[in-house]
Write a protein that holds these residues in place. Sequence first.
Motif: not given
Length: 1433
Positions: A666-670, A1067-1071, A1076-1077, A1095-1102
């Motif tokens: 899920l996207a992180s929330e601000l 997009v804010p850098q907090e995302v 940047k990907p 919310r800023y929706i993306t698909h990333e997993k580290e």
Amino acid sequence: DAVPNTSVHKLLHQLYPHQFLLGKEGQTAVIDILKKFELFEPDYTKIVHHVIGNIHNVINAENSSALVTLHGHGLNYPIQGCGKTVLAREFANTLGYEIEPIMLYQDMTSRDLLQQRTTLPNGDTTWRPSALVNSARCGSLAVLDGIHRINAGTLAALQRLIHDREFNLFDGTKLVRHDRYEEIKKTYDITDEQMNERSVYPIHPSFRILALAEPPVTGSSTQQWLSSELLTLFHYHHIKPLSYVEEMTVIQGMVPNTVQDLMDPLLKLTHRLRHSGDTTMLSLSSSLSTRQLLRIAKRLARYPNESLYEAINKACLSRFLPQLARTSLEKSLQDAHIKPFQSNAVDIEKAVTCEIKDGILRVGNTSVSVYDPENKMMVPDVLFYENPQHLSIMEDMLKDFLLGEHLLLVGNQGVGKNKIVDRFLHLLNRPRQYLQLHRDTTVQTLTLQPNVQDGIIVYEDSPLVKAVKLGHVLVVDEADKAPTNVTCILKTLVESGEMILADGRRIVTGRVGQMSSDNVIVTHPDFRMLVLANRPGFPFLGNDFFGSLGDIFSCHAVDNPDMESEMAMLRQYGPDVPQPLLKKLVLAFGELREMADQGLIAYPYSTREVVNMVKHLQKFPDEGLTNVVRNVFDFDAYNKEMKEQIVEALHKHGIPIGATAESIKLASELELPEPKLTSHWMIGRGQQGSHNRKLLCPVEEKQLRIKGPVYLNVKSYPLDKFEDRSSTFSELISHWHLPLQDNDIIADISASRNLLSNIIHTITSTPVALYSTFINKQAVQYVDLYDIFPNVRYSWNPVLKIAALGSPLDGQAIIHEQKTNTVLMCDPNTGALRRVFLNSAIEGAKDKIAGLFGQEQVTHKMCSEFAHENWAVFYEEGGSSLDVVDMLQGTAYSIDLPLNLKSVHLPSKDAWLLTEDNTNKRYLLTRPSSDMPVCQLNTVDVKVAENATHEDNNTRSLFMDGPFYSVATTSLNKDQLGQALKQNIDSPNRLMADTNHYAAIAVGFPELMSESEIYTIPRQKQEETWIKNSRDPLFQLAVKKPEKKEYESVFLPDANQVVKVLPISQVPQEVYPGGKPNNVYSYLEVADLAYNKLRYITHEKESGKDVTGPKHGKIDKDNQPHVGGNMWAGGTGGRDTAGLGGMGGPYRLDAGHDVTQVTQAEKDAVPEEVKRAAREMAQKAFKQRLKEIEMSEYDAELYEKFSSGVRRQVQSLRVILDSLQAKGKERQWLRHQTSGDLDDAKLIEGLTGERAIYKRRGEHDPELGTPQVLPKILRLVIDVSGSMYRFNGVDGRLDRVMEAALMVMEAFEGYDKKFKFQTVHAHSQFCMSGDHTLEATKHAIEKVSKMEADDHFVIVLSDANFDRYGISPDRFSHILMDNDKVNAFAIFIGSLGDQAERLARNLPTGHAFICLDTKDIPQILQQIFLSTMLSTK
């Protein structure tokens, strides 16, 4: 001497049937010899008519006269189902013979044919004469049916009996010729009793043998049964198929009320197939034998309203035909003008119902009296949930049952064949006998079960014999598992009602006065047989029961239920299982079945698996769906490629197999800033409260000028929905794939508001095309608009907008081109296109001239907020008028304004918000009264709120002077408005958004013509950097041009959210705190006003791991899977070492384990020096490998490019090849062994002390004379001429050829012993102009035909550029079909205009394909291989 008028040529033909023994060259040699000695007679037959009984038969003189004058023994070898058994019976009746039917089978020994061991009541062993010996003694006609099945050595035992009419049996009995028997009696003065005491018996002078067989296949890989040893045993007669007139006469004689209008096209189609030189057509004709035609005629005579089209498909079992054969059948039906009935959209659930009332069973519209059995305990009673499809099948079965037919049900495993049959018999109240066959079933066990009791052999009746005696229905299950040489004994029982059992008893038909006795079993009149079989071929590896015995049964194809029927059934199995879950299972298994039909997976998952899963969920509702699914699919986890495809299909439909807690993304929330009151809008009055700031604008009504319609070509594509939450739980729920081309750019999207139609229109530019997605129908309609916008590549690129219309124009769309102000109305269902002219002809010409001379064109805009009500507003930027167009009525009116427009928004249909150019002042255009158009202009004055702070200056300037880019058309309700503003308020309102604000709420606007409060949520400024060359469609929609930076927002009033597409630079850098990907160009920004979240929706997993330096890694001798660790080579998801799915490693290394993938962001974060070291190490290893295989780096890059596109199709083709390999390796029973399993047929031999009474599985040694098993030869004739290279940039034809060639090469790797392939080609880039396709094809066919092989294939890959070189389709067709040994096909992968279509129509059906899509060539090759390699030739 006996028949002096017989032709010498005819007699030679009976003694030496050269046309069935020899190939084409051998036949020509024999004819030349006959001509040399003046013995050749081309026409030695003539038609004679015989009236036998009440049936008017037309028989060739060749057949009738030879049989009637037969003094020796004869053999007939006609095609299957053409009437050889009937002809033999009528021949016997004409001469007064009694028939002794003897069904031969492959495992029959000379003892079975002549004498069999048995035991007496006291336990002594004795010999029992066979039916053939009894026939010889009593003088009847012994009919040996199927001598092509029996072993040649077994049949050779009859040579002395046939030639000398003498024979010594195993018990010492001697059979002698009748005249010699009489001579011995006379010479030695011995009586018959004395001769019998010496075991000497005469052979009756009337004894004859009539053998029946199928014709041998010249050139077949199997051993020919008609050998030189058998040539001297019989006179040979070939029963030719009846002509059209003869066959029609027979059918009309046997079915008096034949429907002539239906039988005429049926017979024409049948004879067209029989006389076709195409092997596919001939295989179809075998399903339309005379026996089948009679069955169809009876059915249509009894039920004249039924479809001939369906009857033919049913007889040919078209549902399970290979794709090529099915296409050929469909084409033949179209040519014969046989079409399916047009349904009247009858609700099948109401049309097909079942009930029993007053002792009458009704299934659909067919009724029958319920049977009253003596033994009701044998009537099956099974749990059965009715559904429309199964009831329809049962009604069809009942119709054939009433006609006295025996039934054959063919279908995949687990589709419900047993359930249907048991329910069918339960409804009829018919007792059932059940018999399940298997690959170890023998003829003896099929009829009798021998047992030893107190040293005596006792035969117990099998269910087959019991059913015949008692009149029960025999259900034969898994008929395809038993060898066809075993099940063939059912032929005489089904066809004539007669059979000889292993204990000497005979089953006979119930004639008048015929009574059962110890040795005779009279067939009960109620006896019927229902046979169940799986479809032939992989993965069931069954025998082709339908091909061997299909035409003696009435065949019914049983498929998996359709979606509605399967849902109805599953709801009854699992009433408490949620319906959405049932739908997911049905859709997923439907997808898997389609993949099985295409050959992508091996096993066709059936309804049985779905039912078991639903029953499990019903009983254990708390167990997760993932665990239940694994119960079915865990076996496939051992096949990596198979597992990937199955998991992908399950994920597509929302079944979360393999999901873990780490799958949540899920996207992180601000935090979203709270809204502030920043200004007031005063409508129609100044700041001092004056009320005179209103103006009525002139309105001019006009009739629209509409041109059209023209009808464009519409293509339909299936739409696949992918459920994304099955693999990863994120905001993305599902998605669809549109069939876009690589260079398509999405210009605009519009969705209909009618949930019943649920349509999404997508318009693309370069080229211009419309894709209309029908969600409910799961289809995409494609309309090519290139001809409407042909100048796209010359002077300008169109700027397009689209709007979906509403009822009654639902499904249609408005297309607006902003530069030329072109307005089109398109119906994607029919392709109807109309142009709506807003300007006069003079104004339109003026705009065209301005464009031609390079003058800057103005921009026209369309306001489509109320397009669902079928009207829209058009205006020109900088212009002073509005055009309001009613698409439904075809009317319009124009509004002249005292200002130049910058933007127009429609917050409601009665109030429009205008922005003036240059000044950015706003006006509200309203409706003066309910019966007047919107034409009253009101000023909108902005007053800064008193509590506005200094930080709101930026906000103040924008909202006072700048335009809004987005305005909602509906209000938030009271609760939503209260949540957003954090206060209890109930008022009309509108959501708005612009570049510098997440959202704004205008309270009181526009319904209240008073002061409105403006609450804003300002956006934090981001430093923007322009990202070039972005191909992300979301980013293209968001950013039209760098200098404008216009971002349109989407309002979701039900969710109280504002959604906007932002480039990554905004997009804010907090995302992305880690940087940047590189693989993400845009985000979906969701401003949730209800919960004040952003919310800023993306698909990333580290993974949180780091890299040091590239290395190969250690080798694990046990090859255990390794995830991460930075130690082992061949691991996954790690770093530094060679493996898959990791980061920083030098090169890929697959150890055969499941792959764990790290994110792209982590891979991009690898330090540059580590990347450089990894590249150097990889290049060194790569160059070394290329040197070993003599391949350049450029060649390797090209190979990977073409190979990657056909990997799925390679796997599909290998599935087919695996099936051929699997069946060829199946072992057989080796009999007469001294160890193994006890052979039931040799129990008596065991009692007498013999040792070789066992059997075991093994591979048979080839018999003497068996041809060597040779591979199949495939030669690809690849056209890589200059035109292929020249037009490759237009349609990718050369790329498609390369993919097809690679697919064959990769798929056939590892099958060298069974298949060999070759290619014929030239280099397209450097070859001379000209076309040599015909010469190359002819050369390839000639070369391949000279090679020794089981099958010969030539496939030509070419474009259809024949007209340019004057090549006739007839010449090409003649070359393709010239050699019967070679299966030749043509695939046209390029076409100028309709060249390919015209050429394919003129070539033989099923031998020409058109492929203008890159992915279709492998599918076509699959059809060719499946249709020919799975043949029984």
